[in-house]
Write a protein that holds these residues in place. Sequence first.
Motif, PDB file in Angstrom:
ATOM      1  N   LYS A 162     -44.984  82.404 -54.148  1.00 16.35           N
ATOM      2  CA  LYS A 162     -44.176  81.560 -52.717  1.00 16.35           C
ATOM      3  C   LYS A 162     -43.151  80.967 -53.642  1.00 16.35           C
ATOM      4  CE  LYS A 162     -46.553  78.549 -50.458  1.00 16.35           C
ATOM      5  NZ  LYS A 162     -47.415  77.738 -50.411  1.00 16.35           N
ATOM      6  N   VAL A 163     -42.033  80.939 -53.136  1.00 12.59           N
ATOM      7  CA  VAL A 163     -40.678  80.744 -53.221  1.00 12.59           C
ATOM      8  C   VAL A 163     -39.685  79.778 -52.659  1.00 12.59           C
ATOM      9  CG1 VAL A 163     -38.061  81.169 -54.692  1.00 12.59           C
ATOM     10  CG2 VAL A 163     -39.488  82.472 -54.774  1.00 12.59           C
ATOM     11  N   LYS A 164     -39.796  78.403 -52.569  1.00 15.34           N
ATOM     12  CA  LYS A 164     -39.049  77.929 -52.157  1.00 15.34           C
ATOM     13  C   LYS A 164     -37.585  78.041 -52.427  1.00 15.34           C
ATOM     14  CE  LYS A 164     -38.493  72.416 -50.636  1.00 15.34           C
ATOM     15  NZ  LYS A 164     -39.975  72.909 -49.136  1.00 15.34           N
ATOM     16  N   GLU A 165     -37.219  78.303 -50.335  1.00 19.33           N
ATOM     17  CA  GLU A 165     -35.644  78.305 -50.787  1.00 19.33           C
ATOM     18  C   GLU A 165     -35.028  77.313 -49.898  1.00 19.33           C
ATOM     19  OE1 GLU A 165     -35.109  81.338 -51.730  1.00 19.33           O
ATOM     20  OE2 GLU A 165     -36.858  82.672 -51.960  1.00 19.33           O
ATOM     21  N   SER A 166     -35.375  76.611 -49.702  1.00 20.32           N
ATOM     22  CA  SER A 166     -34.430  75.652 -49.047  1.00 20.32           C
ATOM     23  C   SER A 166     -35.802  74.475 -48.349  1.00 20.32           C
ATOM     24  CB  SER A 166     -33.788  75.187 -47.787  1.00 20.32           C
ATOM     25  OG  SER A 166     -34.494  76.158 -46.181  1.00 20.32           O
ATOM     26  N   GLN A 167     -34.759  73.163 -48.131  1.00 21.85           N
ATOM     27  CA  GLN A 167     -35.701  71.932 -47.113  1.00 21.85           C
ATOM     28  C   GLN A 167     -36.645  72.785 -46.961  1.00 21.85           C
ATOM     29  OE1 GLN A 167     -34.304  68.588 -45.814  1.00 21.85           O
ATOM     30  NE2 GLN A 167     -33.599  68.442 -47.511  1.00 21.85           N
ATOM     31  N   SER A 168     -36.446  73.830 -45.907  1.00 21.44           N
ATOM     32  CA  SER A 168     -37.354  74.154 -45.075  1.00 21.44           C
ATOM     33  C   SER A 168     -37.629  75.572 -44.665  1.00 21.44           C
ATOM     34  CB  SER A 168     -36.481  74.008 -43.503  1.00 21.44           C
ATOM     35  OG  SER A 168     -35.882  74.594 -43.236  1.00 21.44           O
ATOM     36  N   ILE A 169     -37.658  76.474 -45.764  1.00 19.59           N
ATOM     37  CA  ILE A 169     -37.739  77.435 -45.842  1.00 19.59           C
ATOM     38  C   ILE A 169     -38.598  78.225 -47.196  1.00 19.59           C
ATOM     39  CG2 ILE A 169     -36.684  80.260 -45.792  1.00 19.59           C
ATOM     40  CD1 ILE A 169     -34.630  79.127 -43.855  1.00 19.59           C
ATOM     41  N   THR A 170     -39.622  78.632 -47.159  1.00 19.94           N
ATOM     42  CA  THR A 170     -40.353  79.386 -48.004  1.00 19.94           C
ATOM     43  C   THR A 170     -40.846  81.298 -48.336  1.00 19.94           C
ATOM     44  OG1 THR A 170     -41.661  77.318 -48.079  1.00 19.94           O
ATOM     45  CG2 THR A 170     -42.475  78.988 -49.346  1.00 19.94           C
ATOM     46  N   SER A 171     -40.465  81.686 -49.275  1.00 19.11           N
ATOM     47  CA  SER A 171     -39.945  83.040 -48.726  1.00 19.11           C
ATOM     48  C   SER A 171     -42.149  83.474 -49.175  1.00 19.11           C
ATOM     49  CB  SER A 171     -39.443  83.980 -50.294  1.00 19.11           C
ATOM     50  OG  SER A 171     -38.160  83.876 -49.364  1.00 19.11           O
ATOM     51  N   PHE A 172     -42.616  84.650 -49.304  1.00 19.59           N
ATOM     52  CA  PHE A 172     -43.668  84.774 -49.181  1.00 19.59           C
ATOM     53  C   PHE A 172     -43.756  86.082 -49.839  1.00 19.59           C
ATOM     54  CE2 PHE A 172     -43.912  81.024 -46.580  1.00 19.59           C
ATOM     55  CZ  PHE A 172     -45.403  80.623 -47.219  1.00 19.59           C
ATOM     56  N   TYR A 173     -44.049  86.137 -50.506  1.00 21.04           N
ATOM     57  CA  TYR A 173     -44.360  87.665 -51.243  1.00 21.04           C
ATOM     58  C   TYR A 173     -46.166  88.346 -51.732  1.00 21.04           C
ATOM     59  CZ  TYR A 173     -39.998  86.805 -53.793  1.00 21.04           C
ATOM     60  OH  TYR A 173     -38.788  86.728 -54.106  1.00 21.04           O
ATOM     61  N   LYS A 224     -39.787  79.559 -41.595  1.00 21.77           N
ATOM     62  CA  LYS A 224     -38.894  78.175 -42.085  1.00 21.77           C
ATOM     63  C   LYS A 224     -40.691  77.402 -41.499  1.00 21.77           C
ATOM     64  CE  LYS A 224     -36.109  75.146 -38.812  1.00 21.77           C
ATOM     65  NZ  LYS A 224     -35.436  75.306 -37.448  1.00 21.77           N
ATOM     66  N   ARG A 225     -40.280  76.605 -42.042  1.00 27.01           N
ATOM     67  CA  ARG A 225     -41.434  75.618 -41.691  1.00 27.01           C
ATOM     68  C   ARG A 225     -40.970  74.608 -40.306  1.00 27.01           C
ATOM     69  NH1 ARG A 225     -44.680  72.489 -46.273  1.00 27.01           N
ATOM     70  NH2 ARG A 225     -46.737  71.920 -44.538  1.00 27.01           N
ATOM     71  N   GLU A 226     -41.568  74.734 -39.071  1.00 25.17           N
ATOM     72  CA  GLU A 226     -40.981  74.492 -37.748  1.00 25.17           C
ATOM     73  C   GLU A 226     -42.324  72.796 -37.691  1.00 25.17           C
ATOM     74  OE1 GLU A 226     -38.939  75.469 -35.855  1.00 25.17           O
ATOM     75  OE2 GLU A 226     -39.184  77.858 -36.856  1.00 25.17           O
ATOM     76  N   ASP A 227     -41.658  72.073 -36.274  1.00 29.84           N
ATOM     77  CA  ASP A 227     -42.343  70.674 -36.794  1.00 29.84           C
ATOM     78  C   ASP A 227     -44.075  71.008 -36.126  1.00 29.84           C
ATOM     79  OD1 ASP A 227     -39.651  69.884 -37.263  1.00 29.84           O
ATOM     80  OD2 ASP A 227     -39.442  69.320 -34.791  1.00 29.84           O
ATOM     81  N   GLU A 228     -44.287  69.898 -36.913  1.00 26.71           N
ATOM     82  CA  GLU A 228     -45.812  70.079 -37.042  1.00 26.71           C
ATOM     83  C   GLU A 228     -45.941  69.325 -35.922  1.00 26.71           C
ATOM     84  OE1 GLU A 228     -50.191  69.087 -40.542  1.00 26.71           O
ATOM     85  OE2 GLU A 228     -47.478  68.498 -40.424  1.00 26.71           O
ATOM     86  N   GLY A 229     -47.217  69.922 -35.106  1.00 29.05           N
ATOM     87  CA  GLY A 229     -47.751  69.882 -34.167  1.00 29.05           C
ATOM     88  C   GLY A 229     -47.445  70.471 -32.388  1.00 29.05           C
TER      89      GLY A 229
END
Length: 408
Positions: A162-173, A224-229
């Motif tokens: 896992k690599v965090k690319e920005s505040q909201s986007i993480t890459s998954f290998y 992209k991590r969308e708004d929780e809920g």
Amino acid sequence: MLSEKTIGIVKSTAPVLEVKGKEITTHFYKTMFEAHPELLHIFNHANQQKGRQQTALANTVTAAAKYIDQLEVLLPVVKQIAHKHRSLAIKAEHYPIVGEFLLKAIKEVLGDAATEEILQAWAEAYGAIADIFIQVEKEMYEEAEQQKNGWKDFKPFRIVDKVKESQSITSFYLAPADGQGVPSFSPGQYVSLRINIDGETYLQNRQYSLSDSPNEKMYRISVKREDEGTPAGKVSNYLHECEIGYEVEVSAPAGDFVLDFKNRKPAYLISGGVGVTPLLSMLKTIVANDPEQEVTFIHAAKNSNVHAFGEEVKDSVALSNHARNYLLYSEPTSEDKRERKYDQEGYIDQAFLESVVKENDGQFYVCGPVPFIKAVVSELKQLEVKTENIHYEFFGPAINIEEPTPVQ
């Protein structure tokens, strides 16, 4: 082959479908899922709750009514939808269920206006259209299974990094759990992830673009991590919390928004937000395999906090003497302004495109939110870029930005 009578009746229903289409498809999904809840293992629940799936189906049904005598006009749309169906493991046996409840929905929403003659005509038309989908998807399933390292439907994969690319986007290998290799893919394609979330009754399906150039060992997706809920945030938040080693199911790569390797015209890759992911795959593939190819990478983001892959794009562009990179921030931070981390403040507009587009006969690839795509496509046409040279992809059900062009 449909009779002239059937064609005439179906075409005559197009105006009412334009008005009542979403009401019909909303009723269709509700009654179908009540009778066949097992299908909820397949459909994207977020798209259902947002009404996007209902709108997409309504648009497709209306287009089918308009062009029932020229189904070849709809073939690009059919192929786009068929790719999504294959990646979600929708099979031939599902089509009779859909047909049954679609006809019931037409009858129940339109009431007495849906005469037996109209229902019979639509039953025949649906059968013809379903046969086209079934045949196209059959070939896609065979191709996916028979390719090197291929498989049918879904296969277990593990998150290996896992690599965090920005505040909201993480890459998954993602690598196959059985230790085998992965099939290649065309830059721009996506995979479907099927996830069993604790406490959820049904499996969750989401489609994510492959964000790296092809290799034989693993895939990379960037989420992209969308708004929780929110419906859209259920899977993205769950994924972001998953540890390395977590197992998910993955479909073979699919999608027709792909890089045209045969076309040597300059390529313009234009992205907004997380729409950068498929275009990054295209950029890296171009500079690695054809350093003489002219390519211009244009990305729009809010600011550096949410901007992903900035350094990766710069490193890729540096590999070619024929690559350019432009970055626009709509709301740059004070640090962004002080360090001038971007090329232009604001949005991608016609004036900006006029300044960077050297050849309007190049190939243009656009990806991002629907409003972004609509704006960019409109601006490109103002520059007299031909429609056939503009390719776009947005995340969600297939919604046509413009009407198909009838065959003359």
